[in-house]
Design an enzyme around this catalytic site. Structure first.
Site, PDB file in Angstrom:
ATOM      1  N   ASP A  29      59.344 -40.323 -18.128  1.00  0.00           N
ATOM      2  CA  ASP A  29      60.410 -40.090 -19.694  1.00  0.00           C
ATOM      3  C   ASP A  29      60.309 -41.790 -20.119  1.00  0.00           C
ATOM      4  OD1 ASP A  29      63.084 -38.171 -21.309  1.00  0.00           O
ATOM      5  OD2 ASP A  29      62.438 -40.454 -21.433  1.00  0.00           O
ATOM      6  N   ILE A  30      59.800 -41.517 -21.637  1.00  0.00           N
ATOM      7  CA  ILE A  30      59.794 -43.224 -21.600  1.00  0.00           C
ATOM      8  C   ILE A  30      61.117 -43.773 -21.854  1.00  0.00           C
ATOM      9  CG2 ILE A  30      60.694 -42.477 -23.865  1.00  0.00           C
ATOM     10  CD1 ILE A  30      57.723 -44.137 -24.816  1.00  0.00           C
ATOM     11  N   ASN A  86      67.232 -28.655 -23.119  1.00  0.00           N
ATOM     12  CA  ASN A  86      67.752 -28.247 -23.459  1.00  0.00           C
ATOM     13  C   ASN A  86      66.925 -27.669 -24.517  1.00  0.00           C
ATOM     14  OD1 ASN A  86      69.714 -30.765 -22.540  1.00  0.00           O
ATOM     15  ND2 ASN A  86      68.343 -32.354 -23.070  1.00  0.00           N
ATOM     16  N   VAL A  95      63.253 -33.358 -28.459  1.00  0.00           N
ATOM     17  CA  VAL A  95      61.525 -32.937 -28.871  1.00  0.00           C
ATOM     18  C   VAL A  95      60.740 -31.303 -28.764  1.00  0.00           C
ATOM     19  CG1 VAL A  95      59.181 -33.190 -27.922  1.00  0.00           C
ATOM     20  CG2 VAL A  95      60.858 -34.652 -28.156  1.00  0.00           C
ATOM     21  N   HIS A  99      60.578 -28.510 -22.562  1.00  0.00           N
ATOM     22  CA  HIS A  99      59.914 -29.159 -21.016  1.00  0.00           C
ATOM     23  C   HIS A  99      61.658 -28.832 -20.613  1.00  0.00           C
ATOM     24  CE1 HIS A  99      62.472 -31.292 -24.545  1.00  0.00           C
ATOM     25  NE2 HIS A  99      63.131 -32.541 -23.633  1.00  0.00           N
ATOM     26  N   HIS A 101      63.559 -31.561 -17.479  1.00  0.00           N
ATOM     27  CA  HIS A 101      63.868 -33.267 -17.094  1.00  0.00           C
ATOM     28  C   HIS A 101      64.057 -33.117 -15.708  1.00  0.00           C
ATOM     29  CE1 HIS A 101      64.667 -35.285 -21.021  1.00  0.00           C
ATOM     30  NE2 HIS A 101      65.028 -33.373 -21.326  1.00  0.00           N
TER      31      HIS A 101
HETATM   32  P1  5GP Z   1      65.376 -33.785 -25.087  1.00  0.00           P
HETATM   33  O1  5GP Z   1      66.787 -34.810 -25.313  1.00  0.00           O
HETATM   34  O2  5GP Z   1      64.255 -33.314 -25.938  1.00  0.00           O
HETATM   35  O3  5GP Z   1      65.540 -32.965 -24.473  1.00  0.00           O
HETATM   36  O4  5GP Z   1      64.366 -34.588 -24.172  1.00  0.00           O
HETATM   37  C1  5GP Z   1      63.069 -35.320 -24.390  1.00  0.00           C
HETATM   38  C2  5GP Z   1      62.932 -36.738 -24.284  1.00  0.00           C
HETATM   39  O5  5GP Z   1      61.743 -36.973 -24.083  1.00  0.00           O
HETATM   40  C3  5GP Z   1      63.583 -37.914 -24.395  1.00  0.00           C
HETATM   41  O6  5GP Z   1      64.644 -38.319 -22.855  1.00  0.00           O
HETATM   42  C4  5GP Z   1      62.756 -38.659 -24.663  1.00  0.00           C
HETATM   43  O7  5GP Z   1      63.123 -39.946 -23.795  1.00  0.00           O
HETATM   44  C5  5GP Z   1      61.610 -38.736 -24.190  1.00  0.00           C
HETATM   45  N1  5GP Z   1      60.701 -38.663 -24.611  1.00  0.00           N
HETATM   46  C6  5GP Z   1      60.869 -38.220 -26.486  1.00  0.00           C
HETATM   47  N2  5GP Z   1      59.073 -39.219 -26.671  1.00  0.00           N
HETATM   48  C7  5GP Z   1      58.463 -39.335 -25.693  1.00  0.00           C
HETATM   49  C8  5GP Z   1      57.000 -40.087 -25.687  1.00  0.00           C
HETATM   50  O8  5GP Z   1      56.305 -40.453 -26.610  1.00  0.00           O
HETATM   51  N3  5GP Z   1      56.454 -40.144 -24.183  1.00  0.00           N
HETATM   52  C9  5GP Z   1      57.780 -39.915 -23.620  1.00  0.00           C
HETATM   53  N4  5GP Z   1      56.941 -39.950 -22.038  1.00  0.00           N
HETATM   54  N5  5GP Z   1      58.873 -39.351 -23.384  1.00  0.00           N
HETATM   55  C10 5GP Z   1      59.370 -39.011 -24.726  1.00  0.00           C
END
Ligand code: 5GP
Ligand code: ZN
Length: 116
Positions: A29-30, A86, A95, A99, A101
């Site tokens: 994760d970024i 999520n 996103v 996915h 985590h």
């Molecule tokens: P969500 O809140 O949708 O469950 O989590 C999306 C995750 O994607 C977040 O933890 C965010 O930090 C990660 N993320 C968003 N954009 C990027 C990216 O371009 N690269 C990577 N490696 N992670 C990303």
């Protein structure tokens, strides 16, 4: 399709991959929320858990299989980890490509925290 994770899969956005097979990819994760914070995703674009159907549920099983292997490889299988999906607005999903985590490497806090 304007999907960050599809672009990571095809390689037009860089990522630090830790796992890849025919159907699943995993990368750091970024914005890590724990010492180990990996995103495990299907190569197939599925927007949310609400959109999963049919064979997608076997794919979700493959994600769990990959997560188990990654947890072992990154040394958190025995100390413990969370595998979290999520789905939708109240979960904070940002996103819209399914996915999971994979979080670990420290004692994790409350499952449900304060909203930002
Ligand atoms: P969500 O809140 O949708 O469950 O989590 C999306 C995750 O994607 C977040 O933890 C965010 O930090 C990660 N993320 C968003 N954009 C990027 C990216 O371009 N690269 C990577 N490696 N992670 C990303
Ligand atoms: Zn996608």
């Amino acid at each position: 399709m304007d999907c960050i994770f599809c672009k990571i899969i095809e390689g037009s956005i860089p990522s630090k991959k830790v796992f890849e097979n025919d159907t699943v990819v995993a990368f750091h994760d970024i914005t890590p929320q724990a010492p180990v914070h990996i995103l495990v995703i299907p190569k197939k674009h599925i927007a949310t858990m609400n959109d999963a159907e049919g064979e997608d549920f076997a794919l979700i099983g493959e994600i769990h299989r990959a997560a188990q292997q990654i947890a072992r490889e990154l040394g958190i299988a025995e100390s413990g980890y969370r595998l979290i999906n999520n789905c939708g607005k109240d979960s904070g999903q940002v996103v819209f490509h399914i996915h999971y985590h994979l979080l670990g490497g420290k004692q994790l806090g409350a499952l449900v925290g304060p909203t930002a």
